[in-house]
Design a protein around this motif. Structure first.
Motif, PDB file in Angstrom:
ATOM      1  N   ASP A 179       0.814  -1.221   0.000  1.00 22.95           N
ATOM      2  CA  ASP A 179       0.000   0.000   0.000  1.00 22.95           C
ATOM      3  C   ASP A 179       0.845   1.268   0.000  1.00 22.95           C
ATOM      4  O   ASP A 179       0.493   2.247  -0.656  1.00 22.95           O
ATOM      5  CB  ASP A 179      -0.929   0.001   1.223  1.00 22.95           C
ATOM      6  N   TRP A 180       1.961   1.252   0.741  1.00 16.28           N
ATOM      7  CA  TRP A 180       2.763   2.466   0.912  1.00 16.28           C
ATOM      8  C   TRP A 180       3.826   2.663  -0.165  1.00 16.28           C
ATOM      9  O   TRP A 180       4.355   3.767  -0.312  1.00 16.28           O
ATOM     10  CB  TRP A 180       3.444   2.461   2.270  1.00 16.28           C
ATOM     11  N   VAL A 181       4.188   1.604  -0.896  1.00 18.75           N
ATOM     12  CA  VAL A 181       5.270   1.734  -1.878  1.00 18.75           C
ATOM     13  C   VAL A 181       4.773   1.396  -3.287  1.00 18.75           C
ATOM     14  O   VAL A 181       4.714   2.271  -4.156  1.00 18.75           O
ATOM     15  CB  VAL A 181       6.482   0.846  -1.499  1.00 18.75           C
ATOM     16  N   THR A 182       4.397   0.140  -3.519  1.00 21.44           N
ATOM     17  CA  THR A 182       4.087  -0.251  -4.898  1.00 21.44           C
ATOM     18  C   THR A 182       2.790   0.363  -5.415  1.00 21.44           C
ATOM     19  O   THR A 182       2.704   0.715  -6.583  1.00 21.44           O
ATOM     20  CB  THR A 182       4.071  -1.784  -5.084  1.00 21.44           C
ATOM     21  N   LYS A 183       1.772   0.520  -4.562  1.00 19.30           N
ATOM     22  CA  LYS A 183       0.542   1.150  -5.041  1.00 19.30           C
ATOM     23  C   LYS A 183       0.734   2.645  -5.258  1.00 19.30           C
ATOM     24  O   LYS A 183       0.123   3.213  -6.161  1.00 19.30           O
ATOM     25  CB  LYS A 183      -0.623   0.875  -4.091  1.00 19.30           C
ATOM     26  N   VAL A 184       1.579   3.286  -4.459  1.00 17.71           N
ATOM     27  CA  VAL A 184       1.891   4.702  -4.699  1.00 17.71           C
ATOM     28  C   VAL A 184       2.467   4.846  -6.107  1.00 17.71           C
ATOM     29  O   VAL A 184       2.082   5.741  -6.862  1.00 17.71           O
ATOM     30  CB  VAL A 184       2.859   5.246  -3.633  1.00 17.71           C
ATOM     31  N   ARG A 185       3.367   3.969  -6.469  1.00 17.07           N
ATOM     32  CA  ARG A 185       3.958   4.005  -7.815  1.00 17.07           C
ATOM     33  C   ARG A 185       2.934   3.625  -8.878  1.00 17.07           C
ATOM     34  O   ARG A 185       2.744   4.330  -9.862  1.00 17.07           O
ATOM     35  CB  ARG A 185       5.148   3.046  -7.881  1.00 17.07           C
ATOM     36  N   ASP A 186       2.244   2.479  -8.665  1.00 20.02           N
ATOM     37  CA  ASP A 186       1.338   1.956  -9.699  1.00 20.02           C
ATOM     38  C   ASP A 186       0.147   2.865  -9.951  1.00 20.02           C
ATOM     39  O   ASP A 186      -0.261   3.054 -11.101  1.00 20.02           O
ATOM     40  CB  ASP A 186       0.845   0.561  -9.318  1.00 20.02           C
ATOM     41  N   TYR A 187      -0.450   3.408  -8.898  1.00 20.17           N
ATOM     42  CA  TYR A 187      -1.647   4.231  -9.091  1.00 20.17           C
ATOM     43  C   TYR A 187      -1.327   5.505  -9.851  1.00 20.17           C
ATOM     44  O   TYR A 187      -2.123   5.962 -10.673  1.00 20.17           O
ATOM     45  CB  TYR A 187      -2.326   4.527  -7.759  1.00 20.17           C
ATOM     46  N   ALA A 188      -0.169   6.112  -9.608  1.00 20.57           N
ATOM     47  CA  ALA A 188       0.232   7.272 -10.405  1.00 20.57           C
ATOM     48  C   ALA A 188       0.491   6.852 -11.849  1.00 20.57           C
ATOM     49  O   ALA A 188       0.079   7.540 -12.791  1.00 20.57           O
ATOM     50  CB  ALA A 188       1.476   7.926  -9.806  1.00 20.57           C
ATOM     51  N   LEU A 189       1.143   5.719 -12.025  1.00 22.70           N
ATOM     52  CA  LEU A 189       1.491   5.238 -13.357  1.00 22.70           C
ATOM     53  C   LEU A 189       0.260   4.981 -14.215  1.00 22.70           C
ATOM     54  O   LEU A 189       0.265   5.246 -15.419  1.00 22.70           O
ATOM     55  CB  LEU A 189       2.321   3.951 -13.221  1.00 22.70           C
ATOM     56  N   ILE A 190      -0.823   4.493 -13.614  1.00 21.74           N
ATOM     57  CA  ILE A 190      -2.024   4.183 -14.399  1.00 21.74           C
ATOM     58  C   ILE A 190      -3.051   5.324 -14.370  1.00 21.74           C
ATOM     59  O   ILE A 190      -4.149   5.178 -14.893  1.00 21.74           O
ATOM     60  CB  ILE A 190      -2.664   2.840 -13.990  1.00 21.74           C
TER      61      ILE A 190
END
Length: 197
Positions: free
Chosen positions: A127-138
């Motif tokens: 939630d704090w690392v990969t989703k921060v990256r992925d949600y901005a990316l998509i």
């Protein structure tokens, strides 16, 4: 586009479709959530009841009191998916227009007004690392994180380009008990449950 880069892109697309098909074939047989990130499949073994679900329910109810009628604070399926980026996620809660839900298959992440995640005790970096990256990316414009481990959270906004791809430019941290603004609406974080020791 060179032949090598075209072949690499086709290989990545094939790999993504294979992971997505695997997840769909195991739906309802594996506890928790399976999602596809840039690194591969992530398994979130969140507890199906308790503080995680109660937090999600509180946030949903509070948001639905303030968002307009044409929007919904949705906590179910389907996933949000951007095949070109090789990402398929299922936010704990999505603010989305009713009209944008009327689609076959997965939701287009760019139609979400906001995504909300309640941090899992078993895999907080998801939630704090990969989703921060992925949600901005998509292209999800607002990402709110509530963390029952610490009674804190953050709202991330203002996607901007960086050398590593799109990222959120603004992060507003909060402590439980404070008001939290998600997109255009403010809700209270008072009384949200915490994980026990």
């Amino acid at each position: 586009m060179t032949t090598a880069s075209k072949n690499a892109q086709q290989g990545a697309s094939h790999r993504y479709r294979a992971m997505r098909n695997f997840i769909q074939s195991t739906d309802d047989t594996v506890p928790g959530k399976l999602e596809v990130t840039k690194e591969g499949i992530v398994h979130d073994m969140m507890a199906p009841v308790g503080p995680h679900e109660l937090t999600t329910a509180h946030i949903r109810k509070r948001l639905e009191r303030v968002i307009p009628e044409e929007l919904l604070a949705h906590t179910g399926e389907p996933d949000v998916e951007d095949e070109s980026e090789g990402i398929m996620r299922r936010p704990d809660l999505m603010v989305i227009a009713w009209a944008d839900m009327d689609v076959p298959g997965s939701f287009d992440p760019r139609t979400l007004v906001a995504a909300v995640e309640v941090v899992s005790r078993s895999n907080p970096d998801n939630d704090w690392v990969t989703k921060v990256r992925d949600y901005a990316l998509i292209g999800i414009p607002v990402y709110a994180v509530f963390d029952p481990r610490t009674g804190t959270g953050a709202v991330l906004t203002d996607i901007h380009p960086t050398p590593d791809g799109p990222r959120y430019a603004t992060r507003k941290d909060f402590v439980y008990g404070e008001d939290v603004t998600i997109a255009d609406w403010t809700i209270s974080s008072e009384g949200l449950p915490l994980y026990g020791s």
